[in-house]
Write an enzyme that holds these catalytic residues in place. Sequence first.
Site, PDB file in Angstrom:
ATOM      1  CB  CYS A   1      -3.003 -10.458 -27.196  1.00 55.07           C
ATOM      2  SG  CYS A   1      -4.153 -11.322 -26.161  1.00 55.07           S
TER       3      CYS A   1
ATOM      4  CG  ASP B   1       2.582  -5.548 -20.991  1.00 53.55           C
ATOM      5  OD1 ASP B   1       2.603  -6.790 -20.941  1.00 53.55           O
ATOM      6  OD2 ASP B   1       2.688  -4.814 -19.985  1.00 53.55           O
TER       7      ASP B   1
ATOM      8  CG  HIS C   1      -8.399  -7.889 -22.547  1.00 56.79           C
ATOM      9  ND1 HIS C   1      -7.040  -8.086 -22.688  1.00 56.79           N
ATOM     10  CD2 HIS C   1      -8.559  -6.553 -22.382  1.00 56.79           C
ATOM     11  CE1 HIS C   1      -6.416  -6.924 -22.596  1.00 56.79           C
ATOM     12  NE2 HIS C   1      -7.311  -5.970 -22.395  1.00 56.79           N
TER      13      HIS C   1
ATOM     14  CG  LEU D   1       1.133  -4.206 -17.108  1.00 53.44           C
ATOM     15  CD1 LEU D   1      -0.091  -3.497 -17.704  1.00 53.44           C
ATOM     16  CD2 LEU D   1       1.439  -3.677 -15.708  1.00 53.44           C
TER      17      LEU D   1
ATOM     18  CD  GLU E   1      -6.893  -8.695 -29.738  1.00 57.60           C
ATOM     19  OE1 GLU E   1      -7.344  -9.350 -30.677  1.00 57.60           O
ATOM     20  OE2 GLU E   1      -6.864  -9.103 -28.565  1.00 57.60           O
TER      21      GLU E   1
END
Length: 254
Positions: free
Chosen positions: A249, A61, A162, A19, A66
């Site tokens: 992440c 992904d 995020h 993504l 995280e």
Amino acid sequence: SRFQNVIVKAPARSYVDGLTTSDLGKPDYEKVVEQHKAYVEALKSCGVEATELQADEQYPDSVFVEDPAVLTPEFAVIANPGAESRNGEKDAIEEALKNFYDKFYHIEAPGYLDGGDVLQADDHFYIGLSERTNEEGARQLKEIVEKEGYKADILPLKEFFHLKTGIAYLGNNNMVVAGEFIDHPAFADYNRIVISKEDEYSANCIKVNDTVIIPSGYPETKRKIEEAGYRTLELDMSEVQKQDGGLSCLSLRF
Ligand code: CIR
């Protein structure tokens, strides 16, 4: 607080089809493998033990470990990732965390939450509402952490993907802030290290024990963080940025 452990997961070949909302082009698989190796080495150089999970082709992904969990020294919360293609990533993460934790909580549907929307600053959690984290997911996490003696605030995001896309906590009341968080009342009482619009990507940095790891190519950010008294270490994150990912992440740190 010091970290003893990190969990990371190698990028799958399918990573290049994951993504993204960025228009930076397709990542190069060989290059992201190199960048990920350098990332794991950098973490180890900060004094942590790394648990390195194998790549999982089913989840493009899944290198972004995280998002499926939120960790504290006392307990683990298995999140409920808001992107359908990513939701199943949580099973492998829970399995890995069983080697370290006895106490687990779970975010349950209709609640959704990505770990990338959760920032811990000492005893305070900030939970962002995003495309991935909904009010019910945020409410569940707030209830869990409050029961465990922490404080929690829920913040609707305006622009960032995020919460941690635009903010990082370095300890000692020092908060790295960009964009919508620069003047956000929730962070008014911190010493703010303000990141300019053009350097926004570097707001996603991580303090690992005595070092702040930042993306390379942001001399102003490096200067500001060093002026605040920290040692920095720079890593090339180009292929990670292409998939909307950043330094935080790529690991769970605990
Ligand atoms: C995604 O869209 O879920 C991934 N391509 C990027 C996740 C980045 N994770 C994070 O900011 N915590």
